[in-house]
Design an enzyme around this catalytic site. Structure first.
Site, PDB file in Angstrom:
ATOM      1  CG  HIS A  25      70.754  28.189  52.185  1.00 50.31           C
ATOM      2  ND1 HIS A  25      70.944  27.402  51.249  1.00 50.31           N
ATOM      3  CD2 HIS A  25      69.791  27.499  52.915  1.00 50.31           C
ATOM      4  CE1 HIS A  25      70.451  26.234  51.493  1.00 50.31           C
ATOM      5  NE2 HIS A  25      69.973  26.283  52.474  1.00 50.31           N
TER       6      HIS A  25
ATOM      7  CG  HIS B 105      66.631  24.238  52.734  1.00 43.11           C
ATOM      8  ND1 HIS B 105      67.920  24.501  53.477  1.00 43.11           N
ATOM      9  CD2 HIS B 105      65.846  23.793  53.516  1.00 43.11           C
ATOM     10  CE1 HIS B 105      67.825  23.904  54.669  1.00 43.11           C
ATOM     11  NE2 HIS B 105      66.518  23.463  54.719  1.00 43.11           N
TER      12      HIS B 105
ATOM     13  CB  CYS C 218      70.562  26.463  47.521  1.00 44.08           C
ATOM     14  SG  CYS C 218      71.498  27.734  47.778  1.00 44.08           S
TER      15      CYS C 218
END
Length: 231
Positions: free
Chosen positions: A61, A73, A162
């Site tokens: 991530h 994010h 992301c």
């Protein structure tokens, strides 16, 4: 009778590509060699505009550090579609919420604390600078880009995840190295919406032509589902 094996071979080939795709660490851009050189930092040393990476259950991530223990994010999350309670939505996104968000293509660019962003994992800082051949934008511009994008956004495994978000903020262009490297074939199929429609039609024809046998039906459903998720 010769056409039937050929169609099965084609479906099997495509299914194998889909299966490979679904078992890849979709968002990971850190190679084995890269891991050996990656540096792990205490969050107090982060600078505004730094690109952060953390391993979660199924993927790597990414986020942009904004300063004051805050990270922007892009996070898939089903909860905004189920409730308007901002207090509930702002709670850390669990893996269940995340997975349902991926399946429903619902996401937002949100701001969380470093601790919530990391979700118990170590944080790697600016590792992509070493592997992406692009000029970095100034840290302040990177952070401002991230802040301007905060809010709801469509989600796509291949086109808007992301990694795309952070690379746009830091390098000026959305890039996802892992999907670019491993999904060229799938991306060519679904790059045009007409390709998605064509695959849907071919899937239906294959069921009608080969019958509703479990093998053909399951394969077709998996292909169409994957095309839906990646489109």
């Amino acid at each position: 009778m010769q056409q039937q094996p050929n169609m099965l071979d084609s479906l099997t080939f495509l299914f194998e590509k889909v299966f490979l795709f679904t078992n890849l660490n979709l968002f990971c851009t850190i190679s084995t060699d890269g891991d050996k050189n990656a540096n792990y930092f205490d969050w107090s040393s982060f600078k505004r505009g730094d690109l952060l990476e953390v391993p979660r259950t199924l993927f790597i991530h990414f986020g942009i550090y904004l300063g004051d223990n805050k990270v922007a994010h892009l996070m898939p999350d089903i909860l905004p579609a189920l409730t308007n309670d901002k207090r509930q939505i702002q709670k850390v996104v669990t893996n269940k919420r995340l997975l349902l968000g991926v399946l429903s293509k619902i996401a937002s660019i949100r701001i969380d604390t470093v601790e919530d962003f990391a979700y118990g994992s170590s944080i790697i800082v600016n590792h992509m600078d070493n592997i992406l051949n692009k000029q970095q934008l100034p840290n302040e511009e990177t952070a401002r880009r991230a802040e301007k994008l905060v809010g709801a956004t469509p989600y796509s495994l291949l086109w808007n995840n992301c990694e795309h978000f952070v690379t746009y903020c830091r390098y000026g262009q959305p890039v996802s190295l892992q999907t670019d490297k491993f999904c060229d074939v799938l991306k060519m199929i679904i790059r045009d919406q007409r390709g998605v429609m064509l695959m849907a039609i071919l899937g239906i024809i294959s069921i009608l032509y080969l019958g509703l046998a479990p093998s053909t039906t399951l394969t077709t459903v998996l292909i169409l589902f994957t095309l839906w998720m990646a489109s």
